[in-house]
Design an enzyme around this catalytic site. Structure first.
Site, mmCIF file in Angstrom:
data_model
loop_
_atom_site.group_PDB
_atom_site.id
_atom_site.type_symbol
_atom_site.label_atom_id
_atom_site.label_comp_id
_atom_site.label_asym_id
_atom_site.label_seq_id
_atom_site.Cartn_x
_atom_site.Cartn_y
_atom_site.Cartn_z
ATOM 1 N N LYS A 206 -5.057 -4.230 -3.402
ATOM 2 C CA LYS A 206 -4.892 -2.774 -3.305
ATOM 3 C C LYS A 206 -4.052 -2.406 -2.079
ATOM 4 O O LYS A 206 -3.117 -1.628 -2.171
ATOM 5 C CB LYS A 206 -6.283 -2.128 -3.195
ATOM 6 C CG LYS A 206 -6.309 -0.744 -2.599
ATOM 7 C CD LYS A 206 -7.714 -0.220 -2.618
ATOM 8 C CE LYS A 206 -8.269 0.517 -1.457
ATOM 9 N NZ LYS A 206 -7.592 0.800 -0.265
ATOM 10 N N ASN A 207 -4.398 -3.004 -0.933
ATOM 11 C CA ASN A 207 -3.753 -2.566 0.307
ATOM 12 C C ASN A 207 -2.311 -3.042 0.427
ATOM 13 O O ASN A 207 -1.594 -2.638 1.342
ATOM 14 C CB ASN A 207 -4.566 -3.025 1.522
ATOM 15 C CG ASN A 207 -5.858 -2.236 1.644
ATOM 16 O OD1 ASN A 207 -6.066 -1.277 0.902
ATOM 17 N ND2 ASN A 207 -6.715 -2.629 2.570
ATOM 18 N N CYS B 54 -13.514 13.542 5.471
ATOM 19 C CA CYS B 54 -13.999 12.569 6.433
ATOM 20 C C CYS B 54 -14.951 11.661 5.680
ATOM 21 O O CYS B 54 -15.994 12.081 5.222
ATOM 22 C CB CYS B 54 -14.723 13.270 7.566
ATOM 23 S SG CYS B 54 -15.531 12.148 8.669
ATOM 24 N N ARG C 57 -9.781 9.960 10.660
ATOM 25 C CA ARG C 57 -8.665 9.029 10.450
ATOM 26 C C ARG C 57 -7.394 9.740 10.893
ATOM 27 O O ARG C 57 -6.643 10.283 10.096
ATOM 28 C CB ARG C 57 -8.611 8.588 8.989
ATOM 29 C CG ARG C 57 -9.812 7.719 8.648
ATOM 30 C CD ARG C 57 -9.799 7.198 7.264
ATOM 31 N NE ARG C 57 -9.065 5.944 7.135
ATOM 32 C CZ ARG C 57 -9.069 5.218 6.012
ATOM 33 N NH1 ARG C 57 -9.745 5.623 4.968
ATOM 34 N NH2 ARG C 57 -8.393 4.089 5.950
ATOM 35 N N ASP D 207 -1.835 10.207 14.343
ATOM 36 C CA ASP D 207 -0.959 10.324 15.511
ATOM 37 C C ASP D 207 0.004 9.142 15.647
ATOM 38 O O ASP D 207 1.172 9.321 16.013
ATOM 39 C CB ASP D 207 -1.801 10.485 16.797
ATOM 40 C CG ASP D 207 -2.823 9.364 16.965
ATOM 41 O OD1 ASP D 207 -3.466 8.999 15.966
ATOM 42 O OD2 ASP D 207 -2.960 8.841 18.082
ATOM 43 N N LEU D 208 -0.450 7.930 15.334
ATOM 44 C CA LEU D 208 0.423 6.758 15.501
ATOM 45 C C LEU D 208 1.554 6.754 14.473
ATOM 46 O O LEU D 208 2.680 6.347 14.767
ATOM 47 C CB LEU D 208 -0.393 5.465 15.395
ATOM 48 C CG LEU D 208 -1.451 5.285 16.481
ATOM 49 C CD1 LEU D 208 -2.337 4.081 16.202
ATOM 50 C CD2 LEU D 208 -0.770 5.128 17.840
ATOM 51 N N ASP E 77 -13.334 -3.892 6.077
ATOM 52 C CA ASP E 77 -13.590 -3.602 4.661
ATOM 53 C C ASP E 77 -14.677 -4.500 4.061
ATOM 54 O O ASP E 77 -15.163 -4.243 2.966
ATOM 55 C CB ASP E 77 -12.295 -3.738 3.844
ATOM 56 C CG ASP E 77 -11.337 -2.588 4.112
ATOM 57 O OD1 ASP E 77 -11.758 -1.597 4.729
ATOM 58 O OD2 ASP E 77 -10.165 -2.674 3.700
ATOM 59 N N ILE F 64 -13.613 -0.775 14.211
ATOM 60 C CA ILE F 64 -12.378 -0.160 13.705
ATOM 61 C C ILE F 64 -12.573 1.320 13.368
ATOM 62 O O ILE F 64 -11.813 2.171 13.810
ATOM 63 C CB ILE F 64 -11.849 -0.909 12.458
ATOM 64 C CG1 ILE F 64 -11.738 -2.418 12.729
ATOM 65 C CG2 ILE F 64 -10.498 -0.335 12.013
ATOM 66 C CD1 ILE F 64 -10.693 -2.837 13.715
ATOM 67 N N ARG G 264 -11.824 2.954 -6.999
ATOM 68 C CA ARG G 264 -10.624 3.096 -6.166
ATOM 69 C C ARG G 264 -10.078 1.731 -5.750
ATOM 70 O O ARG G 264 -8.878 1.594 -5.499
ATOM 71 C CB ARG G 264 -10.948 3.895 -4.901
ATOM 72 C CG ARG G 264 -11.091 5.394 -5.132
ATOM 73 C CD ARG G 264 -11.169 6.118 -3.805
ATOM 74 N NE ARG G 264 -10.237 5.482 -2.899
ATOM 75 C CZ ARG G 264 -10.434 5.297 -1.595
ATOM 76 N NH1 ARG G 264 -11.526 5.729 -1.031
ATOM 77 N NH2 ARG G 264 -9.541 4.688 -0.850
#
Ligand code: UD1
Length: 418
Positions: free
Chosen positions: A22-23, A116, A121, A124-125, A306, A328, A398
């Site tokens: 998935k990722n 949330c 999450r 900004d980066l 995960d 994380i 998902r």
């Protein structure tokens, strides 16, 4: 069809092929927008997040054709620069379209990922990276507008945390930028390397992916290609845990065992037997698993966040006390309250969970709070002798392809009901 009815207490036995990750699929699908032509992606998992990505691609003007696990994306026509809020909301990782759209169209208009689920999450980066590459960013009523009408320019980026999504967005923004980009403190996840392989196959010049410094020399155009998504290390680990927690024996094939990081060794420490060859990992359950001391989630190659929830479900049945520390995400223990319905004895305090192993789980009705938390509840239900119900199965969809079919093939009694 949002509830899984599970009659647990039977050991799972057998072999299954690992699906595509998935990722990896999500950023690769976004990257397919960079080519004004047809890209073919193999090993695309049949999961809800991929369906959401395809909806976004189609909305933007790409023609997507899915044949089994092969997806063709033809982005040869005009591509729009804006993703509407309702599509952004379907999936947090839709933010990955930011870098791809900027590269392709010189602009991107997307809403901040809302809600949330596992804690804040922030983005900004991501925004830091594309701003350093020359994009002008404005915020207006929840919409983030990024513009680079004359294109982006390479720069050195220092990420304050090796964020997976920010590294990917930076890569997508940099491949067609003028000059050289260096991403320092880049995420090192295998999915980053897979994205780099895909981009390089299209004619990009990305080096060092999989390490902490990624260097990208901008090119002027990319060409269509065919790419196979890497195996899903998180799904594979979940299936191994399903074998381990039920007292069975499961082998996952078509896998890159090294991508599992410390997971097989930790399973061994619980007393399971692990057999690994070049493309598969097999687990045979311990009679009674034992605790493993302290486990900390870390960026790759550390223990994956995960797998935190599914592994905690297993530790809940292990002799002795284990400690899980989630480094994380700030709020990734929502599933614990649901796990206690099965009889798990777990106390959480901020980022720490103290897991006191119990002899057995009993059947329960529980609700999935999120994707991996839902998977943990399914594991607990598989271990509990009797009939359990896990609702919120759409969240599990998902990230897992037809979980009832996959686990059913290993002997689980699991079906979907309204
Ligand atoms: C990706 C994975 C997800 C996995 C996570 C960590 C995808 C589609 N999802 O998510 O399954 O759990 O990596 O391995 O690949 N952060 C910031 N600012 C930012 C971005 C991130 O502070 O701009 C923080 C996050 O809040 C979090 C940490 O960095 O605390 C890690 O997030 P990140 O690596 O970005 O995860 P994702 O890419 O969202």
């Amino acid at each position: 069809m949002n509830t899984l009815l599970i009659r647990g207490g039977r050991p799972l036995y057998g072999e299954l092929r690992c699906p595509g990750a998935k990722n990896s699929a999500l950023p690769v699908l976004a990257a397919s927008l960079l080519v004004p032509g047809e890209t073919v992606i193999e090993g695309v998992p049949a999961i809800a997040d991929v369906e959401s990505s395809v909806r976004i691609l189609r909305h933007l003007g790409a023609i997507c054709t899915l044949r089994g696990n092969e997806l063709s994306v033809d982005a040869g026509g005009e591509i729009a620069g804006a993703v509407p809020e309702e599509l952004m909301r379907e999936m947090r990782s839709s933010f990955i379209f930011l870098g791809a759209l900027l590269s392709r169209t010189g602009r991107a208009e997307i809403s901040a990922p809302g809600g949330c689920e596992i804690g804040q999450r922030p983005v900004d980066l991501h925004l830091y990276a594309i701003e350093r590459l020359g994009a002008k960013i404005t915020h207006e009523a929840g919409v983030i507008r990024c513009e680079a009408p004359s294109g982006l320019t390479g720069a050195t980026l220092h990420l304050s945390f090796p964020s997976v999504g920010a590294t990917e967005n930076a890569m997508l923004a940099a491949v067609l930028a003028k000059g050289e980009t260096n991403i320092e403190n880049a995420a090192r996840e295998p999915e980053i390397s897979d994205l780099a392989d895909f981009l390089n196959a299209m004619g990009a010049d990305v080096r060092g992916a999989g390490g902490s410094s990624v260097r990208i020399r901008g090119v002027t155009r990319l060409r269509p290609t065919r790419h196979k998504i890497i195996p899903d290390r998180i799904a594979a680990a979940t299936f191994l845990l399903a074998g381990a927690i039920t007292g069975g024996s499961v082998r996952v094939t078509d896998l890159i065992p090294g991508h599992l990081g410390p997971v097989p060794e930790l399973l061994e420490r619980t007393g399971c037997r692990i057999l690994t060859d070049e493309t598969s990992v097999a687990v045979t359950a311990a009679k009674r698993p034992t605790s493993v001391g302290t486990v900390r989630t870390m960026p790759y190659p550390g223990f994956p966040t995960d797998i935190q929830a599914p592994f905690t479900a297993m530790l809940g049945l292990s002799k002795g006390t284990s400690v899980m520390i989630e480094t994380i995400f700030e709020s990734r223990y929502k599933y614990v309250a649901e796990l206690t319905r099965f009889g798990a004895k777990i106390r959480t305090d901020a980022r720490t969970a103290v897991i006191e192993g119990v002899d057995r789980y009993h059947p329960a009705c529980a609700e999935s709070p999120d994707l991996r938390g839902g998977a943990a509840l399914v594991l607990a239900a598989l271990a509990a002798a009797g009939e359990s119900r896990v609702s919120g199965a759409r969240l599990i969809d998902r990230g897992y392809e037809h979980i009832e079919t996959t686990l059913g093939a290993l002997g689980a009694d699991i079906r979907r009901m309204d």
